[in-house]
Design an enzyme around this catalytic site. Sequence first.
Site, short mmCIF file in Angstrom:
data_model
loop_
_atom_site.label_atom_id
_atom_site.label_comp_id
_atom_site.label_asym_id
_atom_site.label_seq_id
_atom_site.Cartn_x
_atom_site.Cartn_y
_atom_site.Cartn_z
N HIS A 43 47.51 34.04 42.44
CA HIS A 43 48.61 34.09 41.46
C HIS A 43 48.50 32.85 40.58
O HIS A 43 48.65 31.74 41.07
CB HIS A 43 49.95 34.14 42.20
CG HIS A 43 51.04 34.77 41.39
ND1 HIS A 43 51.65 34.12 40.34
CD2 HIS A 43 51.61 35.99 41.46
CE1 HIS A 43 52.56 34.93 39.81
NE2 HIS A 43 52.56 36.08 40.47
N LEU A 44 48.25 33.06 39.31
CA LEU A 44 48.03 31.94 38.39
C LEU A 44 49.36 31.46 37.83
O LEU A 44 49.90 32.01 36.88
CB LEU A 44 47.10 32.37 37.26
CG LEU A 44 45.71 32.86 37.71
CD1 LEU A 44 44.94 33.43 36.53
CD2 LEU A 44 44.94 31.74 38.37
#
Lengths: 90, 149
Positions: B72-73
Amino acid sequence: MAERRVRVGSKVGLHARPAAVFVRAAAEAPVDVTIARRGRPPVNAKSILAVLGLDVRHDEEVVLAAEGEGAEELLDRLASLVATTEHDGG
Amino acid sequence: MTRVLAPVAGRVVGLAGVPDPVLAEAMVGPGTAVDPIRAPGRAAAPVTGTLLKLHPHAYVVLDAEGHAVLVHLGVDTVRLGGTGFEPLVPEGAHIEAGRPVVGWNPAAVEAAGRSPVCVVVALDAHPDALSRVAESGEVEQGAELFTWT
């Protein structure tokens, strides 16, 4: 088999944060419980991978299903989690 | 055993260092997090396998052992609506660990008011299944973050 149809309240759909809250609640239940997109095969509601893989969007209807003792109460609880606009984001 | 590699270079902060209670408490899954270098870059696949899900700001790679890893950026980056993220590989593709998946700029995410901390978690994994979990220190892209058995 008890069922609930409910629309996803989270603006971002059933993604990381709302999905995790939902799956944790499902996983605490002693009975099997599934979630499905309309007209699609149900998946295990206790699996974060399965729920993220569903990729359910905001306002989309999902079908929750469970069987056994406490199924009605469980589905009420899960349906309210799906419908809530809290836990937005992810 | 699955070796899970750093999608980005930066400083390892562990899940406790993620400014989001759901992620920090490992509700999505056990794992760790990296505060990325503030420069344009390309986030990489953490394992070799199938790119099962691809959103601009997040992706899941499923390896041959059935282990699925979520990258998850940034936190709350879903609200950026994909702006500033460039998917480089189609969903469903086979990808080698360390190969680029999404182009992004952590500095731009931060400028947009979001934390760019990159979360790397094992999906449907018992916490005991992870070992050698990095919790601190500098990390290069492609270096091991944890192993999963």
